[in-house]
Write a protein that holds these residues in place. Structure first.
Motif, mmCIF file in Angstrom:
data_model
loop_
_atom_site.group_PDB
_atom_site.id
_atom_site.type_symbol
_atom_site.label_atom_id
_atom_site.label_comp_id
_atom_site.label_asym_id
_atom_site.label_seq_id
_atom_site.Cartn_x
_atom_site.Cartn_y
_atom_site.Cartn_z
ATOM 1 N N ALA A 8 0.701 -1.094 0.048
ATOM 2 C CA ALA A 8 -0.057 0.002 0.079
ATOM 3 C C ALA A 8 0.789 1.005 -0.013
ATOM 4 N N ILE A 9 2.237 1.253 0.634
ATOM 5 C CA ILE A 9 2.883 2.523 0.835
ATOM 6 C C ILE A 9 3.471 2.899 -0.687
ATOM 7 N N PRO A 10 4.088 2.142 -1.461
ATOM 8 C CA PRO A 10 4.290 2.607 -2.848
ATOM 9 C C PRO A 10 3.311 2.932 -3.824
ATOM 10 N N PHE A 11 2.049 2.409 -3.734
ATOM 11 C CA PHE A 11 0.878 2.755 -4.415
ATOM 12 C C PHE A 11 0.567 4.090 -3.943
ATOM 13 N N MET A 12 0.281 4.366 -2.735
ATOM 14 C CA MET A 12 0.057 5.563 -2.310
ATOM 15 C C MET A 12 1.086 6.670 -2.985
ATOM 16 N N CYS A 13 2.105 6.568 -2.991
ATOM 17 C CA CYS A 13 3.142 7.465 -3.370
ATOM 18 C C CYS A 13 2.713 7.555 -4.908
ATOM 19 N N ALA A 14 2.739 6.682 -5.629
ATOM 20 C CA ALA A 14 2.379 6.806 -7.128
ATOM 21 C C ALA A 14 1.189 7.337 -7.411
ATOM 22 N N SER A 15 0.050 7.215 -6.495
ATOM 23 C CA SER A 15 -0.934 7.762 -6.866
ATOM 24 C C SER A 15 -1.029 9.460 -6.297
ATOM 25 N N LEU A 16 -0.107 9.680 -5.623
ATOM 26 C CA LEU A 16 0.015 11.110 -5.101
ATOM 27 C C LEU A 16 0.579 11.827 -6.244
ATOM 28 N N THR A 17 1.787 11.066 -6.830
ATOM 29 C CA THR A 17 2.538 11.709 -7.947
ATOM 30 C C THR A 17 1.786 11.636 -9.119
ATOM 31 N N MET A 18 0.818 10.870 -9.536
ATOM 32 C CA MET A 18 -0.272 10.844 -10.401
ATOM 33 C C MET A 18 -1.102 12.060 -10.377
ATOM 34 N N LEU A 19 -1.748 12.217 -9.093
ATOM 35 C CA LEU A 19 -2.492 13.067 -8.926
ATOM 36 C C LEU A 19 -1.864 14.473 -9.186
ATOM 37 N N VAL A 20 -0.687 14.633 -8.696
ATOM 38 C CA VAL A 20 0.222 16.171 -8.910
ATOM 39 C C VAL A 20 0.293 16.538 -10.380
ATOM 40 N N LEU A 21 0.581 15.280 -10.954
ATOM 41 C CA LEU A 21 0.923 15.343 -12.523
ATOM 42 C C LEU A 21 -0.266 15.803 -13.161
#
Length: 52
Positions: A8-21
């Motif tokens: 769940a931790i890397p998925f959360m980081c990836a999702s936040l990155t995608m949402l910022v993009l």
């Protein structure tokens, strides 16, 4: 810590990155990907907490 919590931790980081993009580039593809990764990380976190 179960495997679901660790995933769940890397998925959360990836999702936040995608949402910022999505916010900066105004690209709907990143918004959809960020939402899917966010939902997946929440499900994995909930499963990880319920199994431990």
């Amino acid at each position: 810590m179960s495997t679901f919590s660790i995933i769940a931790i890397p998925f959360m980081c990836a999702s936040l990155t995608m949402l910022v993009l999505a916010a900066t580039l105004k690209n709907k593809t990143f918004l959809i990907l960020g939402s899917v990764f966010m939902a997946s990380s929440v499900v994995n976190a909930v499963l990880g907490m319920s199994l431990s």
